[in-house]
Design a protein around this motif. Structure first.
Motif, mmCIF file in Angstrom:
data_model
loop_
_atom_site.group_PDB
_atom_site.id
_atom_site.type_symbol
_atom_site.label_atom_id
_atom_site.label_comp_id
_atom_site.label_asym_id
_atom_site.label_seq_id
_atom_site.Cartn_x
_atom_site.Cartn_y
_atom_site.Cartn_z
ATOM 1 N N ALA A 37 50.333 26.766 12.663
ATOM 2 C CA ALA A 37 50.738 26.648 14.073
ATOM 3 C C ALA A 37 50.584 25.215 14.568
ATOM 4 O O ALA A 37 49.717 24.897 15.383
ATOM 5 C CB ALA A 37 49.940 27.621 14.930
ATOM 6 N N PHE A 125 40.058 33.965 13.780
ATOM 7 C CA PHE A 125 39.036 34.771 14.471
ATOM 8 C C PHE A 125 38.428 35.777 13.488
ATOM 9 O O PHE A 125 37.205 35.953 13.437
ATOM 10 C CB PHE A 125 39.638 35.555 15.640
ATOM 11 C CG PHE A 125 40.125 34.716 16.788
ATOM 12 C CD1 PHE A 125 39.572 33.486 17.073
ATOM 13 C CD2 PHE A 125 41.146 35.179 17.619
ATOM 14 C CE1 PHE A 125 40.007 32.721 18.148
ATOM 15 C CE2 PHE A 125 41.597 34.421 18.688
ATOM 16 C CZ PHE A 125 41.029 33.199 18.949
ATOM 17 N N HIS A 205 47.317 28.545 23.899
ATOM 18 C CA HIS A 205 48.787 28.666 23.994
ATOM 19 C C HIS A 205 49.267 28.767 25.446
ATOM 20 O O HIS A 205 50.415 29.140 25.698
ATOM 21 C CB HIS A 205 49.267 29.879 23.186
ATOM 22 C CG HIS A 205 49.034 29.760 21.702
ATOM 23 N ND1 HIS A 205 49.881 29.078 20.866
ATOM 24 C CD2 HIS A 205 48.029 30.209 20.909
ATOM 25 C CE1 HIS A 205 49.423 29.122 19.614
ATOM 26 N NE2 HIS A 205 48.295 29.802 19.621
ATOM 27 N N LYS A 236 47.966 22.461 20.772
ATOM 28 C CA LYS A 236 49.274 23.108 20.541
ATOM 29 C C LYS A 236 50.373 22.430 21.355
ATOM 30 O O LYS A 236 51.409 22.074 20.819
ATOM 31 C CB LYS A 236 49.233 24.588 20.939
ATOM 32 C CG LYS A 236 48.243 25.415 20.201
ATOM 33 C CD LYS A 236 48.642 25.667 18.769
ATOM 34 C CE LYS A 236 47.415 25.996 17.969
ATOM 35 N NZ LYS A 236 47.331 25.552 16.642
ATOM 36 N N SER A 246 39.752 19.403 22.818
ATOM 37 C CA SER A 246 39.503 20.686 23.483
ATOM 38 C C SER A 246 38.467 20.553 24.597
ATOM 39 O O SER A 246 37.634 19.655 24.591
ATOM 40 C CB SER A 246 38.976 21.706 22.482
ATOM 41 O OG SER A 246 39.474 21.442 21.215
HETATM 42 C C1 LIG Z 1 44.658 31.070 19.291
HETATM 43 C C2 LIG Z 1 44.222 29.816 18.595
HETATM 44 N N1 LIG Z 1 43.006 29.323 18.829
HETATM 45 C C3 LIG Z 1 42.558 28.200 18.230
HETATM 46 C C4 LIG Z 1 43.350 27.508 17.335
HETATM 47 C C5 LIG Z 1 42.795 26.287 16.676
HETATM 48 O O1 LIG Z 1 42.070 25.513 17.572
HETATM 49 P P1 LIG Z 1 41.145 24.295 17.102
HETATM 50 O O2 LIG Z 1 41.898 23.609 16.005
HETATM 51 O O3 LIG Z 1 40.939 23.435 18.290
HETATM 52 O O4 LIG Z 1 39.867 24.865 16.627
HETATM 53 C C6 LIG Z 1 44.627 28.006 17.048
HETATM 54 C C7 LIG Z 1 45.487 27.335 16.067
HETATM 55 O O5 LIG Z 1 46.426 27.897 15.538
HETATM 56 C C8 LIG Z 1 45.085 29.182 17.699
HETATM 57 O O6 LIG Z 1 46.306 29.690 17.496
#
Ligand SMILES: Cc1ncc(COP(=O)(O)O)c(C=O)c1O
Length: 395
Positions: A37, A125, A205, A236, A246
């Motif tokens: 993603a 997750f 998102h 994103k 973040s």
């Molecule tokens: C729902 C969601 N949360 C978190 C992330 C990744 O976040 P980070 O790279 O800041 O940990 C993604 C990446 O695809 C995602 O889709």
């Protein structure tokens, strides 16, 4: 359109996971990526120009993220885009979204206890829950012709289990693209409050909501000490996933105290990324039009995908066009093939890498995830690859 989202960019050989990290997941090399993603779309020039200016300063010592310009940019973005009034002192820089989600799981549950999650679920997750020796407790979404729906009865049932301590809400939802309504958010908040379940709302998102109802952030439901934490960032929206941009928003004072204490005195991670702080200041003050046009481009690609499936592959595939995200959750149950057969064809015949359904679901999967944040040209080629893959299976 003022901005061109159809420019074909070459990321192969740049160390991008989507292109150069395929060997970790797939049996074949050099696949056209539709899995990770992130976007085959450039970060807008006005952000890049600003980051270049920062680079020209040539000093990268520790920075204070608690600057009014940084906090105001976030506050104003929320006000303009989502009509919500976020307080500056409820905003905190965090090293990453998933790091923050993990810390909340660790803070509010013990090993062996349950973490509530809607399924299908963002694969990271599920990995984090398992990796931290917690148990994923599912509240499956109900798929209907007009979208994915919350199963209120099931949600209430699992949230009231005594071992469930944390709920990870993916808002909007990856991989289905579901946008949660205000009523659904209020319902989930009420159930969690009643059952002493802490809510972590991952809103990464949030800028991709294209439905008329718009995006309803869990920040709307925060009162002093509400057991709710929102975590999000630029990753994103502006294709800045590796910039660590973040931040979290919460009014739960115990959590912020614990979290900040741990960041500095346990992990030694209290310093922010200079470029991330700069990017937030620019992105959230100058990008309105760019984000709107990006969403038009994604909507166009989703429409192309939907027509393609309906007109050319409806006997094998079903697809509910999402109201949010740039991810398409495609169901191949009708084809009768197993995930292994479909993946083998997509990779060996179609030469494309799509998100592996079984990593988002707890049982067998009949889905793959397709990222449409790319040029129309790349998408059209990808669709032909999907068709050729199923044609080969049918022979
Ligand atoms: C729902 C969601 N949360 C978190 C992330 C990744 O976040 P980070 O790279 O800041 O940990 C993604 C990446 O695809 C995602 O889709």
């Amino acid at each position: 359109m003022k901005y061109n989202f159809d420019e074909v960019i070459n990321r192969r050989g740049t160390g991008s996971i989507a292109y150069d990290g395929q060997y970790k997941v797939y049996d074949y090399d050099n696949l056209e990526p539709f899995w990770v993603a992130d976007m085959d779309i450039k970060t807008p020039d006005f952000i890049i120009e600003n980051l270049k200016k920062k680079l020209d300063q040539s000093h990268f010592g520790y920075v204070v993220w608690k600057q009014d310009e940084y906090l105001s940019a976030i506050k104003q973005w929320y006000k303009r885009r989502f009509s919500v009034n976020v307080q500056k002192n409820d905003i905190y820089y965090v090293p990453s979204i998933l790091f923050t989600v993990t810390e909340m799981i660790r803070e509010f549950s013990k090993e062996g206890e349950g973490v509530l999650i809607h399924t299908p679920a963002y694969n990271a997750f599920l990995n984090l829950i398992e990796g931290n020796k917690r148990v994923a407790v599912e509240s499956p979404l109900i798929a209907t012709e007009d979208g994915y729906h919350l199963d209120r009865e099931q949600f209430e049932k699992v949230a009231s289990r005594s071992d469930v301590k944390v709920f990870i809400l993916c808002n909007p939802h990856n991989p289905t693209g579901k946008v949660w309504t205000k009523e659904e958010c209020e319902f989930m908040r009420d159930v969690c409050e009643k059952n002493d379940v802490f809510i972590v709302s991952d809103e990464i998102h949030m800028d991709f909501v294209r439905s008329e109802q718009g995006f309803f952030s869990m920040t709307n439901l925060m009162k002093l000490d509400s057991p709710i934490l929102v975590v999000t960032g630029l990753g994103k929206t502006f294709n800045l996933a590796s910039l660590a941009s973040s931040f979290m928003i919460t009014k739960h004072r115990f959590t912020t105290l614990q979290f900040n204490r741990k960041l500095s005195a346990y992990y030694g991670l209290a310093a922010a990324n200079t470029l991330a702080v700069e990017a937030v200041k620019v992105a959230y003050t100058q990008s309105e039009e760019w984000v709107d046009q990006l969403n038009q481009h994604i909507e166009k690609n989703m429409t192309i995908l939907k027509s393609f499936i309906d007109n050319e592959m409806s006997d094998q595939l079903s697809f509910i066009k999402p109201e949010s995200t740039y991810l398409a959750w495609i169901d191949f149950s009708k084809s009768g093939y197993s995930e292994k057969e479909v993946q083998n064809a997509l990779q060996s015949v179609g030469k494309i890498a799509t998100g592996l359904g079984h990593s988002y679901e707890l049982g067998d999967s009949h889905h793959f995830r397709l990222n449409v944040a790319c040029s129309e040209e790349k998408l059209l080629k990808g669709l032909q690859s999907i068709k050729q893959s199923f044609d080969a299976l049918n022979k």
